[in-house]
Scaffold this motif. Sequence first.
Motif, PDB file in Angstrom:
ATOM      1  N   GLY A  69      24.141  55.395  15.966  1.00  0.00           N
ATOM      2  CA  GLY A  69      25.176  55.086  16.963  1.00  0.00           C
ATOM      3  C   GLY A  69      25.963  53.458  16.736  1.00  0.00           C
ATOM      4  O   GLY A  69      26.032  53.150  15.638  1.00  0.00           O
ATOM      5  N   SER A  70      26.279  52.978  17.756  1.00  0.00           N
ATOM      6  CA  SER A  70      27.010  51.949  17.666  1.00  0.00           C
ATOM      7  C   SER A  70      26.678  50.717  18.529  1.00  0.00           C
ATOM      8  O   SER A  70      27.146  49.741  18.332  1.00  0.00           O
ATOM      9  CB  SER A  70      28.505  52.320  18.435  1.00  0.00           C
ATOM     10  N   GLY A  71      25.290  50.711  19.044  1.00  0.00           N
ATOM     11  CA  GLY A  71      24.668  49.580  19.735  1.00  0.00           C
ATOM     12  C   GLY A  71      23.458  49.212  19.082  1.00  0.00           C
ATOM     13  O   GLY A  71      23.114  49.312  17.921  1.00  0.00           O
ATOM     14  N   ASN A  72      22.491  48.714  20.326  1.00  0.00           N
ATOM     15  CA  ASN A  72      21.266  48.212  19.997  1.00  0.00           C
ATOM     16  C   ASN A  72      20.223  48.661  20.625  1.00  0.00           C
ATOM     17  O   ASN A  72      20.596  49.207  21.528  1.00  0.00           O
ATOM     18  CB  ASN A  72      21.276  46.628  20.054  1.00  0.00           C
ATOM     19  N   CYS A  73      19.107  48.580  20.100  1.00  0.00           N
ATOM     20  CA  CYS A  73      17.751  49.138  20.872  1.00  0.00           C
ATOM     21  C   CYS A  73      17.112  47.579  21.015  1.00  0.00           C
ATOM     22  O   CYS A  73      16.834  46.915  19.999  1.00  0.00           O
ATOM     23  CB  CYS A  73      17.040  50.195  19.987  1.00  0.00           C
ATOM     24  N   TRP A  74      16.523  47.508  22.156  1.00  0.00           N
ATOM     25  CA  TRP A  74      15.683  46.434  22.572  1.00  0.00           C
ATOM     26  C   TRP A  74      14.218  46.952  22.687  1.00  0.00           C
ATOM     27  O   TRP A  74      13.862  47.707  23.412  1.00  0.00           O
ATOM     28  CB  TRP A  74      15.871  45.691  23.763  1.00  0.00           C
ATOM     29  N   ASP A  75      13.375  46.473  21.859  1.00  0.00           N
ATOM     30  CA  ASP A  75      12.067  46.740  21.661  1.00  0.00           C
ATOM     31  C   ASP A  75      11.036  45.871  22.408  1.00  0.00           C
ATOM     32  O   ASP A  75      11.090  44.780  21.994  1.00  0.00           O
ATOM     33  CB  ASP A  75      11.432  46.884  20.264  1.00  0.00           C
ATOM     34  N   ILE A  76      10.429  46.221  23.573  1.00  0.00           N
ATOM     35  CA  ILE A  76       9.606  45.083  24.307  1.00  0.00           C
ATOM     36  C   ILE A  76       8.155  45.552  24.385  1.00  0.00           C
ATOM     37  O   ILE A  76       7.875  46.726  24.526  1.00  0.00           O
ATOM     38  CB  ILE A  76      10.047  45.123  25.741  1.00  0.00           C
ATOM     39  N   HIS A  77       7.329  44.744  23.672  1.00  0.00           N
ATOM     40  CA  HIS A  77       5.632  45.047  23.617  1.00  0.00           C
ATOM     41  C   HIS A  77       4.948  43.518  24.149  1.00  0.00           C
ATOM     42  O   HIS A  77       5.540  42.682  24.054  1.00  0.00           O
ATOM     43  CB  HIS A  77       5.369  45.536  22.392  1.00  0.00           C
ATOM     44  N   GLN A  78       3.848  43.808  24.425  1.00  0.00           N
ATOM     45  CA  GLN A  78       2.795  43.002  24.846  1.00  0.00           C
ATOM     46  C   GLN A  78       2.259  42.419  23.658  1.00  0.00           C
ATOM     47  O   GLN A  78       1.700  43.241  22.471  1.00  0.00           O
ATOM     48  CB  GLN A  78       1.931  43.336  25.704  1.00  0.00           C
ATOM     49  N   ALA A  79       2.061  40.910  23.605  1.00  0.00           N
ATOM     50  CA  ALA A  79       1.357  40.414  22.276  1.00  0.00           C
ATOM     51  C   ALA A  79       0.827  39.224  23.000  1.00  0.00           C
ATOM     52  O   ALA A  79       1.256  38.157  23.259  1.00  0.00           O
ATOM     53  CB  ALA A  79       2.079  40.190  21.186  1.00  0.00           C
ATOM     54  N   GLY A  80      -0.775  39.199  23.060  1.00  0.00           N
ATOM     55  CA  GLY A  80      -1.342  37.894  23.295  1.00  0.00           C
ATOM     56  C   GLY A  80      -0.982  37.348  24.895  1.00  0.00           C
ATOM     57  O   GLY A  80      -0.813  36.288  25.184  1.00  0.00           O
ATOM     58  N   GLY A  81      -0.748  38.494  25.797  1.00  0.00           N
ATOM     59  CA  GLY A  81      -0.419  38.182  27.218  1.00  0.00           C
ATOM     60  C   GLY A  81       1.088  37.858  27.426  1.00  0.00           C
ATOM     61  O   GLY A  81       1.334  37.517  28.328  1.00  0.00           O
ATOM     62  N   ALA A  82       1.811  37.866  26.313  1.00  0.00           N
ATOM     63  CA  ALA A  82       3.188  37.411  26.724  1.00  0.00           C
ATOM     64  C   ALA A  82       4.147  38.730  26.078  1.00  0.00           C
ATOM     65  O   ALA A  82       3.528  39.579  25.344  1.00  0.00           O
ATOM     66  CB  ALA A  82       3.741  36.578  25.636  1.00  0.00           C
ATOM     67  N   ALA A  83       5.303  38.965  26.709  1.00  0.00           N
ATOM     68  CA  ALA A  83       6.179  39.871  26.424  1.00  0.00           C
ATOM     69  C   ALA A  83       6.866  39.440  25.266  1.00  0.00           C
ATOM     70  O   ALA A  83       7.530  38.361  25.139  1.00  0.00           O
ATOM     71  CB  ALA A  83       7.268  40.104  27.301  1.00  0.00           C
ATOM     72  N   VAL A  84       7.001  40.271  24.065  1.00  0.00           N
ATOM     73  CA  VAL A  84       7.850  39.882  22.757  1.00  0.00           C
ATOM     74  C   VAL A  84       8.917  40.951  22.813  1.00  0.00           C
ATOM     75  O   VAL A  84       8.657  42.155  22.923  1.00  0.00           O
ATOM     76  CB  VAL A  84       6.961  40.191  21.631  1.00  0.00           C
ATOM     77  N   VAL A  85      10.132  40.363  22.646  1.00  0.00           N
ATOM     78  CA  VAL A  85      11.502  41.283  22.716  1.00  0.00           C
ATOM     79  C   VAL A  85      12.032  41.143  21.285  1.00  0.00           C
ATOM     80  O   VAL A  85      12.215  39.951  20.788  1.00  0.00           O
ATOM     81  CB  VAL A  85      12.182  41.024  23.689  1.00  0.00           C
ATOM     82  N   SER A  86      12.185  42.268  20.663  1.00  0.00           N
ATOM     83  CA  SER A  86      13.125  42.423  19.222  1.00  0.00           C
ATOM     84  C   SER A  86      14.060  43.357  19.563  1.00  0.00           C
ATOM     85  O   SER A  86      14.174  44.119  20.116  1.00  0.00           O
ATOM     86  CB  SER A  86      12.316  42.822  17.995  1.00  0.00           C
ATOM     87  N   VAL A  87      15.212  43.059  18.821  1.00  0.00           N
ATOM     88  CA  VAL A  87      16.570  43.901  18.853  1.00  0.00           C
ATOM     89  C   VAL A  87      16.691  44.467  17.295  1.00  0.00           C
ATOM     90  O   VAL A  87      16.588  44.013  16.429  1.00  0.00           O
ATOM     91  CB  VAL A  87      17.860  42.907  19.144  1.00  0.00           C
ATOM     92  N   ARG A  88      17.000  45.890  17.582  1.00  0.00           N
ATOM     93  CA  ARG A  88      17.193  46.572  16.192  1.00  0.00           C
ATOM     94  C   ARG A  88      18.803  47.027  16.230  1.00  0.00           C
ATOM     95  O   ARG A  88      18.802  47.821  17.447  1.00  0.00           O
ATOM     96  CB  ARG A  88      16.285  47.588  16.128  1.00  0.00           C
ATOM     97  N   PRO A  89      19.318  46.808  15.449  1.00  0.00           N
ATOM     98  CA  PRO A  89      20.824  47.407  15.177  1.00  0.00           C
ATOM     99  C   PRO A  89      20.834  48.738  14.965  1.00  0.00           C
ATOM    100  O   PRO A  89      20.007  49.244  14.068  1.00  0.00           O
ATOM    101  CB  PRO A  89      21.444  46.620  14.505  1.00  0.00           C
TER     102      PRO A  89
END
Length: 54
Positions: free
Chosen positions: A32-52
């Motif tokens: 499409g034309s936007g982004n996807c934010w992937d949120i997962h847990q790692a070591g007790g913290a939330a990790v957010v990555s953006v995939r276009p």
Amino acid sequence: MAAGLVDRAVAIDENTALILAGTEDLGYKVIGSGNCWDIHQAGGAAVVSVRPAR
């Protein structure tokens, strides 16, 4: 993560789709034309990555 409700979540922009690779595979494709934010847990913290979208 999310008050302990989920281990992983995704959020997508308008005009964007998330295509899952399969039921056993955690991979996915963003189109499409936007982004996807992937949120997962790692070591007790939330990790957010953006995939276009491609």
